[in-house]
Design a protein around this motif. Structure first.
Motif, PDB file in Angstrom:
ATOM      1  N   ASN A 191       0.806  -1.155  -0.084  1.00 52.29           N
ATOM      2  CA  ASN A 191      -0.090   0.107  -0.005  1.00 52.29           C
ATOM      3  C   ASN A 191       0.975   1.302   0.019  1.00 52.29           C
ATOM      4  N   SER A 192       1.123   1.947  -1.209  1.00 54.15           N
ATOM      5  CA  SER A 192       1.937   2.909  -1.171  1.00 54.15           C
ATOM      6  C   SER A 192       1.338   4.358  -0.403  1.00 54.15           C
ATOM      7  N   LYS A 193       0.245   4.161  -0.220  1.00 55.46           N
ATOM      8  CA  LYS A 193      -0.383   5.405   0.634  1.00 55.46           C
ATOM      9  C   LYS A 193      -0.009   5.278   2.013  1.00 55.46           C
ATOM     10  N   LEU A 194       0.925   4.256   2.501  1.00 53.59           N
ATOM     11  CA  LEU A 194       1.437   4.446   3.841  1.00 53.59           C
ATOM     12  C   LEU A 194       2.737   4.941   3.753  1.00 53.59           C
ATOM     13  N   ASN A 195       3.114   5.241   2.271  1.00 52.89           N
ATOM     14  CA  ASN A 195       4.570   5.991   2.401  1.00 52.89           C
ATOM     15  C   ASN A 195       4.566   7.423   3.160  1.00 52.89           C
ATOM     16  N   GLY A 196       5.591   7.711   3.845  1.00 58.01           N
ATOM     17  CA  GLY A 196       5.825   9.090   4.421  1.00 58.01           C
ATOM     18  C   GLY A 196       4.812   9.512   5.333  1.00 58.01           C
ATOM     19  N   ILE A 197       4.148   8.470   5.904  1.00 59.37           N
ATOM     20  CA  ILE A 197       3.284   8.757   7.240  1.00 59.37           C
ATOM     21  C   ILE A 197       3.778   8.280   8.538  1.00 59.37           C
ATOM     22  N   PRO A 198       3.675   8.731   9.570  1.00 55.79           N
ATOM     23  CA  PRO A 198       3.867   7.890  11.001  1.00 55.79           C
ATOM     24  C   PRO A 198       2.871   6.654  10.839  1.00 55.79           C
ATOM     25  N   LEU A 199       3.835   5.430  11.146  1.00 46.35           N
ATOM     26  CA  LEU A 199       3.141   4.087  11.036  1.00 46.35           C
ATOM     27  C   LEU A 199       3.505   3.291  12.140  1.00 46.35           C
ATOM     28  N   ALA A 225       5.244  -3.230  17.632  1.00 45.61           N
ATOM     29  CA  ALA A 225       6.088  -4.438  17.010  1.00 45.61           C
ATOM     30  C   ALA A 225       7.307  -3.765  16.320  1.00 45.61           C
ATOM     31  N   SER A 226       6.764  -2.668  15.351  1.00 44.73           N
ATOM     32  CA  SER A 226       7.664  -1.707  14.600  1.00 44.73           C
ATOM     33  C   SER A 226       7.228  -0.539  14.394  1.00 44.73           C
ATOM     34  N   CYS A 227       8.038   0.301  14.075  1.00 44.76           N
ATOM     35  CA  CYS A 227       7.388   1.824  13.700  1.00 44.76           C
ATOM     36  C   CYS A 227       8.337   2.359  12.419  1.00 44.76           C
ATOM     37  N   SER A 228       7.610   3.358  11.966  1.00 43.80           N
ATOM     38  CA  SER A 228       8.315   3.859  10.693  1.00 43.80           C
ATOM     39  C   SER A 228       9.165   5.112  11.632  1.00 43.80           C
ATOM     40  N   TYR A 229      10.153   5.682  10.846  1.00 42.46           N
ATOM     41  CA  TYR A 229      10.900   6.635  10.892  1.00 42.46           C
ATOM     42  C   TYR A 229      10.218   7.942  11.452  1.00 42.46           C
ATOM     43  N   GLU A 230       9.182   8.187  10.581  1.00 41.86           N
ATOM     44  CA  GLU A 230       8.330   9.439  10.762  1.00 41.86           C
ATOM     45  C   GLU A 230       7.722   9.312  12.271  1.00 41.86           C
ATOM     46  N   ALA A 231       7.325   8.088  12.691  1.00 45.46           N
ATOM     47  CA  ALA A 231       6.669   7.924  14.025  1.00 45.46           C
ATOM     48  C   ALA A 231       7.992   8.105  15.239  1.00 45.46           C
ATOM     49  N   ARG A 232       9.018   7.627  14.665  1.00 45.89           N
ATOM     50  CA  ARG A 232      10.276   7.621  15.776  1.00 45.89           C
ATOM     51  C   ARG A 232      10.722   9.259  15.955  1.00 45.89           C
ATOM     52  N   LYS A 233      10.369  10.137  15.130  1.00 44.46           N
ATOM     53  CA  LYS A 233      10.545  11.306  15.173  1.00 44.46           C
ATOM     54  C   LYS A 233       9.897  11.864  16.604  1.00 44.46           C
ATOM     55  N   PHE A 234       8.666  11.264  16.850  1.00 40.52           N
ATOM     56  CA  PHE A 234       8.010  11.719  17.887  1.00 40.52           C
ATOM     57  C   PHE A 234       8.168  10.998  19.384  1.00 40.52           C
ATOM     58  N   GLY A 235       9.263   9.993  19.406  1.00 42.27           N
ATOM     59  CA  GLY A 235       9.531   9.285  20.343  1.00 42.27           C
ATOM     60  C   GLY A 235       8.976   7.848  20.454  1.00 42.27           C
ATOM     61  N   VAL A 236       8.234   7.756  19.425  1.00 42.01           N
ATOM     62  CA  VAL A 236       7.932   6.096  19.443  1.00 42.01           C
ATOM     63  C   VAL A 236       8.966   5.213  19.126  1.00 42.01           C
ATOM     64  N   ARG A 237       8.822   3.950  19.903  1.00 40.41           N
ATOM     65  CA  ARG A 237       9.910   2.934  19.820  1.00 40.41           C
ATOM     66  C   ARG A 237       9.334   1.535  19.974  1.00 40.41           C
ATOM     67  N   SER A 238       9.928   0.616  19.313  1.00 38.16           N
ATOM     68  CA  SER A 238       9.415  -0.738  19.438  1.00 38.16           C
ATOM     69  C   SER A 238       9.169  -1.277  21.029  1.00 38.16           C
ATOM     70  N   ALA A 239       8.369  -2.146  21.197  1.00 39.36           N
ATOM     71  CA  ALA A 239       8.054  -2.698  22.416  1.00 39.36           C
ATOM     72  C   ALA A 239       7.183  -1.500  23.540  1.00 39.36           C
TER      73      ALA A 239
END
Length: 384
Positions: A22-30, A41-55
C-alpha cells in the motif's frame, strides 16, 4: 587473514513490507502492532521522530503521536519476504548467518583478492532491493559487533565500511547503549559512575567491570575495544521442536493428561522464546494402548506465548482423544518456525503479558526451566 564481516539489516522491515502492498502508507507515521493494550512491534522513521519505539505500549505511542496509523500486521507475509531475501543473500555469499527475520551476518573473509568485499556487499544489497522492493542497510568491518553497530549508525538505507584502523575512532564517541549487550539496567549502572561513552568504557579495567556486572564484564570490555571473535554461524532453518511422553503404564486419566500437555506446551514455548523462534502450527499426537495413533494440527498466528499454545494444544487433544481407551503416548510438536525480532507475539499480547513472560524467562534462565510456571502445567507424576 583479516576478517571481513558484514551485518545487513532490513530498514523498518515490517513497515517496509506493508508499504510494498500500500503506497499510501509511504511518508506517514506508522505503527505495526495490535490493540489498545498491545505494544509496538515496529514503527516508521516518521513515528520515531515523535519518540515512538519498539515494545512501547500502543496507548503511549498514540499519546506521543496522535496522527499515527496503526496496522496489526501480517507475520506470515513478513516471513515469506524474509525467506526471499534469505535466498538472494545465501546464494551469493560463502557463509551467511540469519540472526533474525530481517538481520543477517556475512563472512566475506578472503574475498578481497577476487572482487572486493565492499563492492560485493553493495551489489548484494542492490540485488535485494531490486528484486524485493525492500530497503536494506549494511556495514562491513572486522567483526560482528562493530558491523552491527555500524549498520545502526548507517541507517536508513546506509552503507558503511569500517576498516581495522578506523574501529576505535568510530566506536569511541558513541554511547554505550550502541553496544548490543548493554540493556537498560547495565546502562543505568554504568551511567551512575560516569561511563556513558564507549571510549570511557574501553578504558576501564576489565577486572573492575567483571566485579560490577559479573562474568559478562570482560566480554563487554572486549566489545568496547572493538574485539569480537564470535564466528558467523552458517544458517540452516529449523523445521520444528517437539516433545512426547510414553507412559510406563497406559492411562486414561484425562485430568492428568491435560496437565501434562499444558506443561509440555509451556516448556516448548519457553524453548521457542529462548532461541527466538515463532511457531505457526501446533500438532498433537496420541497413541492408544492398541498402538492406533491419532494426530491433529491447527495453524495459529505466529507466536511463542505458552498461554496461547497451551490452549490450542488442549483443544486439539479434546478433538483427537475420542475413544474411551487407555493411552500409551502423548506428544506435542510446534512446526512452521520462523525467526522473529521479538521473543513473543507482539501483535496480540498486552504490555503486561509481555512483562510477565520476560520476568518468568529471566527466572528460568537463571534457575532452570522448571523454576517457575503455571500451576496448570505442574506435577504430572509418573505413576501412570
Amino acid at each position: 587473514m583479516n576478517r571481513a564481516i558484514v551485518h545487513m539489516d532490513m530498514d523498518t522491515f515490517f513497515v517496509s513490507c506493508e508499504r510494498l502492498l500500500n503506497s499510501k502508507l509511504n511518508g506517514i507515521p506508522l505503527i505495526i502492532g495490535g490493540g489498545d493494550r498491545g505494544v509496538v512491534a515496529s514503527c516508521s522513521y516518521e513515528a520515531r521522530k515523535f519518540g515512538v519505539r519498539s515494545a512501547m505500549p500502543i496507548r503511549m505511542a498514540q499519546r506521543l503521536c496522535p496522527d499515527v496509523k496503526i496496522i496489526k500486521g501480517d507475520h506470515e507475509m513478513y516471513s515469506k519476504l524474509s525467506h526471499t531475501v534469505t535466498e538472494i543473500i545465501q546464494e551469493k555469499v560463502p557463509v551467511m548467518e540469519k540472526a533474525s527475520i530481517d538481520e543477517f551476518y556475512l563472512d566475506l573473509s578472503g574475498m578481497d583478492k577476487f572482487y572486493g568485499c565492499y563492492q560485493w556487499t553493495q551489489e548484494i544489497a542492490s540485488t535485494v532491493t531490486r528484486e524485493t522492493g525492500l530497503p536494506i542497510s549494511f556495514a562491513l568491518s572486522t567483526n560482528k559487533t562493530v558491523s552491527k553497530i555500524g549498520t545502526s549508525e548507517a541507517k536508513p538505507v546506509g552503507r558503511l565500511e569500517i576498516k581495522e584502523h578506523e574501529v576505535k575512532p568510530f566506536l569511541n564517541p558513541l554511547s554505550i547503549r550502541k553496544i548490543p549487550m548493554v540493556g537498560d539496567a547495565t546502562f543505568r549502572l554504568l551511567s551512575r559512575i560516569g561511563i556513558r561513552t564507549i571510549q570511557t568504557l574501553s578504558e576501564m579495567p576489565a577486572e573492575v567491570l567483571e566485579q560490577m556486572i559479573g562474568k559478562n564484564g570482560t566480554e563487554l570490555w572486549k566489545k568496547a575495544n572493538g574485539i569480537d571473535e564470535n564466528p558467523v554461524v552458517p544458517y540452516s532453518e529449523r523445521k520444528s521442536i517437539s516433545t512426547e511422553r510414553t507412559f510406563s503404564t497406559d492411562t486414561m486419566d484425562v485430568t492428568a493428561l491435560r496437565v501434562l500437555i499444558s506443561g509440555m506446551a509451556e516448556q516448548l514455548a519457553y524453548q521457542l522464546r529462548k532461541e527466538k523462534w515463532l511457531t505457526s502450527t501446533v500438532v498433537i499426537k496420541i497413541r492408544y494402548a492398541n498402538f492406533d495413533t491419532e494426530t491433529k494440527q491447527c495453524r495459529v498466528s505466529y507466536t511463542s506465548a505458552d498461554h496461547t499454545l497451551s490452549r490450542v494444544a488442549l483443544d486439539l487433544f479434546n478433538k483427537a482423544y475420542t475413544r474411551r481407551m487407555r493411552l500409551r503416548l502423548v506428544g506435542l510438536r510446534f512446526t512452521g518456525l520462523v525467526h522473529g525480532l521479538h521473543q513473543m507475539n507482539l501483535f496480540e499480547d498486552t504490555a503486561e503479558m509481555i512483562s510477565l513472560y520476560q520476568s518468568m524467562d529471566h527466572i528460568k534462565n537463571r534457575f532452570g526451566s522448571q523454576a517457575v510456571g503455571r500451576a496448570s502445567g505442574f506435577d504430572f507424576d509418573n505413576k501412570h
